[in-house]
Write a protein that holds these residues in place. Structure first.
Motif, PDB file in Angstrom:
ATOM      1  N   GLU A  55       0.938  -0.971   0.075  1.00  0.00           N
ATOM      2  CA  GLU A  55      -0.030  -0.100  -0.059  1.00  0.00           C
ATOM      3  C   GLU A  55       0.776   1.329   0.140  1.00  0.00           C
ATOM      4  O   GLU A  55       0.397   2.134  -0.553  1.00  0.00           O
ATOM      5  N   ARG A  56       1.920   1.280   0.680  1.00  0.00           N
ATOM      6  CA  ARG A  56       2.895   2.402   0.813  1.00  0.00           C
ATOM      7  C   ARG A  56       3.446   2.524  -0.410  1.00  0.00           C
ATOM      8  O   ARG A  56       3.769   3.917  -0.901  1.00  0.00           O
ATOM      9  N   LEU A  57       4.053   1.478  -1.139  1.00  0.00           N
ATOM     10  CA  LEU A  57       4.693   1.707  -2.235  1.00  0.00           C
ATOM     11  C   LEU A  57       3.823   2.460  -3.231  1.00  0.00           C
ATOM     12  O   LEU A  57       4.058   3.186  -4.397  1.00  0.00           O
ATOM     13  N   ALA A  58       2.367   1.805  -3.399  1.00  0.00           N
ATOM     14  CA  ALA A  58       1.531   2.376  -4.358  1.00  0.00           C
ATOM     15  C   ALA A  58       1.355   3.779  -4.022  1.00  0.00           C
ATOM     16  O   ALA A  58       1.192   4.359  -5.014  1.00  0.00           O
ATOM     17  N   ALA A  59       1.233   4.178  -2.848  1.00  0.00           N
ATOM     18  CA  ALA A  59       0.911   5.466  -2.552  1.00  0.00           C
ATOM     19  C   ALA A  59       1.899   6.382  -2.884  1.00  0.00           C
ATOM     20  O   ALA A  59       1.970   7.324  -3.339  1.00  0.00           O
ATOM     21  N   GLU A  60       3.296   5.895  -2.962  1.00  0.00           N
ATOM     22  CA  GLU A  60       4.300   6.577  -3.426  1.00  0.00           C
ATOM     23  C   GLU A  60       4.620   6.799  -4.915  1.00  0.00           C
ATOM     24  O   GLU A  60       5.373   7.323  -5.332  1.00  0.00           O
ATOM     25  N   GLY A  61       3.706   6.186  -5.617  1.00  0.00           N
ATOM     26  CA  GLY A  61       3.694   6.186  -6.948  1.00  0.00           C
ATOM     27  C   GLY A  61       4.768   4.800  -7.627  1.00  0.00           C
ATOM     28  O   GLY A  61       4.885   5.120  -9.085  1.00  0.00           O
ATOM     29  N   GLU A  62       4.988   4.179  -7.010  1.00  0.00           N
ATOM     30  CA  GLU A  62       5.846   2.947  -7.562  1.00  0.00           C
ATOM     31  C   GLU A  62       4.951   2.043  -8.582  1.00  0.00           C
ATOM     32  O   GLU A  62       3.906   2.059  -8.166  1.00  0.00           O
ATOM     33  N   ALA A  63       5.365   1.767  -9.637  1.00  0.00           N
ATOM     34  CA  ALA A  63       4.714   0.951 -10.546  1.00  0.00           C
ATOM     35  C   ALA A  63       4.865  -0.164 -10.501  1.00  0.00           C
ATOM     36  O   ALA A  63       4.047  -1.133 -11.029  1.00  0.00           O
ATOM     37  N   ALA A  64       6.156  -1.079 -10.032  1.00  0.00           N
ATOM     38  CA  ALA A  64       6.340  -2.322 -10.328  1.00  0.00           C
ATOM     39  C   ALA A  64       7.094  -2.965  -9.060  1.00  0.00           C
ATOM     40  O   ALA A  64       7.933  -2.116  -8.518  1.00  0.00           O
ATOM     41  N   VAL A  65       6.678  -4.056  -8.622  1.00  0.00           N
ATOM     42  CA  VAL A  65       7.510  -4.789  -7.610  1.00  0.00           C
ATOM     43  C   VAL A  65       7.565  -6.186  -7.995  1.00  0.00           C
ATOM     44  O   VAL A  65       6.913  -6.971  -8.466  1.00  0.00           O
ATOM     45  N   VAL A  66       8.905  -6.378  -7.817  1.00  0.00           N
ATOM     46  CA  VAL A  66       9.254  -8.078  -7.497  1.00  0.00           C
ATOM     47  C   VAL A  66       9.246  -8.658  -6.199  1.00  0.00           C
ATOM     48  O   VAL A  66      10.097  -7.969  -5.280  1.00  0.00           O
ATOM     49  N   ALA A  67       8.393  -9.429  -5.819  1.00  0.00           N
ATOM     50  CA  ALA A  67       8.048  -9.903  -4.349  1.00  0.00           C
ATOM     51  C   ALA A  67       9.001 -11.254  -4.283  1.00  0.00           C
ATOM     52  O   ALA A  67       8.743 -12.357  -4.992  1.00  0.00           O
ATOM     53  N   LEU A  68      10.101 -11.270  -3.514  1.00  0.00           N
ATOM     54  CA  LEU A  68      10.898 -12.243  -3.462  1.00  0.00           C
ATOM     55  C   LEU A  68      10.725 -13.363  -1.967  1.00  0.00           C
ATOM     56  O   LEU A  68      10.875 -12.670  -1.036  1.00  0.00           O
ATOM     57  N   PRO A  69      10.117 -14.405  -2.030  1.00  0.00           N
ATOM     58  CA  PRO A  69       9.967 -14.952  -0.949  1.00  0.00           C
ATOM     59  C   PRO A  69      11.355 -15.373  -0.209  1.00  0.00           C
ATOM     60  O   PRO A  69      12.343 -16.179  -0.864  1.00  0.00           O
ATOM     61  N   LEU A  70      11.509 -14.905   1.084  1.00  0.00           N
ATOM     62  CA  LEU A  70      12.756 -15.461   1.746  1.00  0.00           C
ATOM     63  C   LEU A  70      12.380 -16.934   2.262  1.00  0.00           C
ATOM     64  O   LEU A  70      12.667 -16.959   3.438  1.00  0.00           O
ATOM     65  N   LEU A  71      12.716 -17.729   1.522  1.00  0.00           N
ATOM     66  CA  LEU A  71      12.229 -19.128   1.511  1.00  0.00           C
ATOM     67  C   LEU A  71      13.395 -20.049   0.941  1.00  0.00           C
ATOM     68  O   LEU A  71      13.492 -19.822  -0.404  1.00  0.00           O
ATOM     69  N   LEU A  72      13.707 -21.340   1.505  1.00  0.00           N
ATOM     70  CA  LEU A  72      14.560 -22.018   0.957  1.00  0.00           C
ATOM     71  C   LEU A  72      13.981 -23.154   0.064  1.00  0.00           C
ATOM     72  O   LEU A  72      14.647 -23.704  -0.949  1.00  0.00           O
ATOM     73  N   THR A  73      12.733 -23.476   0.328  1.00  0.00           N
ATOM     74  CA  THR A  73      11.918 -24.804  -0.582  1.00  0.00           C
ATOM     75  C   THR A  73      10.800 -23.942  -0.820  1.00  0.00           C
ATOM     76  O   THR A  73      10.044 -23.096  -0.286  1.00  0.00           O
ATOM     77  N   ARG A  74       9.932 -24.708  -1.915  1.00  0.00           N
ATOM     78  CA  ARG A  74       8.896 -24.281  -2.343  1.00  0.00           C
ATOM     79  C   ARG A  74       7.767 -25.193  -1.615  1.00  0.00           C
ATOM     80  O   ARG A  74       7.461 -26.140  -2.213  1.00  0.00           O
ATOM     81  N   ALA A  75       7.238 -24.727  -0.454  1.00  0.00           N
ATOM     82  CA  ALA A  75       6.323 -25.399   0.284  1.00  0.00           C
ATOM     83  C   ALA A  75       5.066 -24.380   0.565  1.00  0.00           C
ATOM     84  O   ALA A  75       4.833 -23.539  -0.360  1.00  0.00           O
ATOM     85  N   PHE A  76       4.313 -24.588   1.671  1.00  0.00           N
ATOM     86  CA  PHE A  76       3.119 -23.916   1.876  1.00  0.00           C
ATOM     87  C   PHE A  76       3.271 -22.562   1.610  1.00  0.00           C
ATOM     88  O   PHE A  76       2.333 -21.898   0.782  1.00  0.00           O
ATOM     89  N   HIS A  77       4.120 -21.992   2.460  1.00  0.00           N
ATOM     90  CA  HIS A  77       4.151 -20.325   2.103  1.00  0.00           C
ATOM     91  C   HIS A  77       4.425 -19.898   0.605  1.00  0.00           C
ATOM     92  O   HIS A  77       3.647 -18.933   0.293  1.00  0.00           O
ATOM     93  N   ALA A  78       5.219 -20.534   0.044  1.00  0.00           N
ATOM     94  CA  ALA A  78       5.610 -20.269  -1.237  1.00  0.00           C
ATOM     95  C   ALA A  78       4.331 -20.425  -2.239  1.00  0.00           C
ATOM     96  O   ALA A  78       4.005 -19.772  -3.196  1.00  0.00           O
ATOM     97  N   LYS A  79       3.524 -21.556  -1.922  1.00  0.00           N
ATOM     98  CA  LYS A  79       2.571 -21.841  -3.141  1.00  0.00           C
ATOM     99  C   LYS A  79       1.292 -21.601  -2.622  1.00  0.00           C
ATOM    100  O   LYS A  79       0.332 -21.371  -3.376  1.00  0.00           O
ATOM    101  N   SER A  80       0.899 -20.957  -1.329  1.00  0.00           N
ATOM    102  CA  SER A  80      -0.325 -20.661  -0.877  1.00  0.00           C
ATOM    103  C   SER A  80      -0.390 -19.383  -0.273  1.00  0.00           C
ATOM    104  O   SER A  80      -1.082 -18.403  -0.588  1.00  0.00           O
ATOM    105  N   ASP A  81       0.214 -19.111   0.900  1.00  0.00           N
ATOM    106  CA  ASP A  81       0.239 -18.033   1.699  1.00  0.00           C
ATOM    107  C   ASP A  81       0.539 -16.679   0.795  1.00  0.00           C
ATOM    108  O   ASP A  81      -0.174 -15.506   0.650  1.00  0.00           O
ATOM    109  N   ILE A  82       1.929 -16.835   0.165  1.00  0.00           N
ATOM    110  CA  ILE A  82       2.455 -15.449  -0.536  1.00  0.00           C
ATOM    111  C   ILE A  82       1.634 -15.302  -1.830  1.00  0.00           C
ATOM    112  O   ILE A  82       1.128 -14.097  -1.831  1.00  0.00           O
ATOM    113  N   PRO A  83       1.116 -16.235  -2.555  1.00  0.00           N
ATOM    114  CA  PRO A  83       0.299 -15.980  -3.567  1.00  0.00           C
ATOM    115  C   PRO A  83      -0.977 -15.492  -3.421  1.00  0.00           C
ATOM    116  O   PRO A  83      -1.603 -14.347  -4.002  1.00  0.00           O
TER     117      PRO A  83
END
Length: 264
Positions: A55-83
């Motif tokens: 929300e803050r980035l959008a309010a500041e006019g940023e147009a694009a974000v790469v969201a990088l999961p700080l995770l070592l494997t693709r499990a529940f958080h990467a497949k469900s929570d973060i998406p």
């Protein structure tokens, strides 16, 4: 054209050491690429939560974000929570383009960071032939995550260790690995005289503390990966892959683990 913001998404913890370690890592990322805007958001327990950062980035006019999961494997958080979190943000903030990057592992850079921590703990390449290694991860019930940890352990076995055992921070889960304590005990029962435990986790917290407790019978306990320089380089590599549209797809087979990073 302005580069997308790198938003590092960490799990979060009630343990203050967790956030401090994450912030130290992102500070190292900034030092490697001056001018890149790097933000940090957390899924739980720790502020700021990911939606508020977006929300803050959008309010500041940023147009694009790469969201990088700080995770070592693709499990529940990467497949469900973060998406789910990112999907909701896309609906609420339609002008902000958000792309999810791939998780960190497996990667030769992670292997190199693990080797760094073992070396700092006093285990050098010449010691491997007489040392059994416990590769202790946080734990998961996800078959893909379990397979990745098993493959890393197999690759490690071919880099000179007399034996390698994958383990979880606590009690085993269906299809998973033994606890750290049980893995240490198994190596001792095989006659291994020196045992080292390598936490395959990024930051301190409840589960890493369980690994440390389970390593009481070992001779060496390495530190968590933390803000290792290899880890900072890996974050930038995943960011660049996502910018080029090369983030791994949901069902993609993990990249092969190369043992070269564990060379002398």
């Amino acid at each position: 054209m302005t580069a997308p913001v790198l938003l590092v998404i960490a799990h979060g913890s009630r343990d203050a050491r967790h956030a401090a370690t994450v912030h130290a890592l992102t500070a190292r990322v900034r030092s490697l690429r001056p001018g890149l805007r790097v933000e940090t958001g957390f899924l739980d327990f720790t502020a700021p939560p990911v939606p508020r950062v977006l929300e803050r980035l959008a309010a500041e006019g940023e147009a694009a974000v790469v969201a990088l999961p700080l995770l070592l494997t693709r499990a529940f958080h990467a497949k469900s929570d973060i998406p789910a979190v990112l999907g909701e943000a896309r609906r609420r903030l339609p002008r902000l383009r958000v792309r999810q990057a791939g998780v960190l592992g497996p990667s030769p850079l992670l292997n190199a960071a693990l080797q760094r921590r073992l070396r700092e703990a006093g285990v050098h390449p010449a010691d491997r032939a007489s040392t059994g290694l416990v590769l202790a991860s946080a734990g998961s019930t996800d078959p893909e995550a379990i397979a990745v940890i098993a493959e890393i352990a197999r690759e490690l076995r071919h880099t000179g260790w007399c034996s390698v055992r994958p383990a979880f921070a606590s009690a085993p889960s269906p299809g998973g690995f033994p606890s750290t304590e049980d893995a240490v005990r198994a190596l001792r029962s095989e006659g291994v005289r020196r045992v080292a435990v390598a936490p395959y986790v990024i930051a301190p917290g409840r589960l890493p503390d369980r690994i440390a407790a389970g390593a009481a019978g070992a001779d060496v306990l390495a530190d968590v990966l933390g803000p290792a320089p290899e880890l900072a380089r890996l974050l930038l590599a995943r960011y660049d892959e996502a910018r080029r549209g090369q983030a791994r797809r949901a069902g993609a087979r993990p990249m092969a683990v190369r043992a070269a990073a564990f060379g002398a």
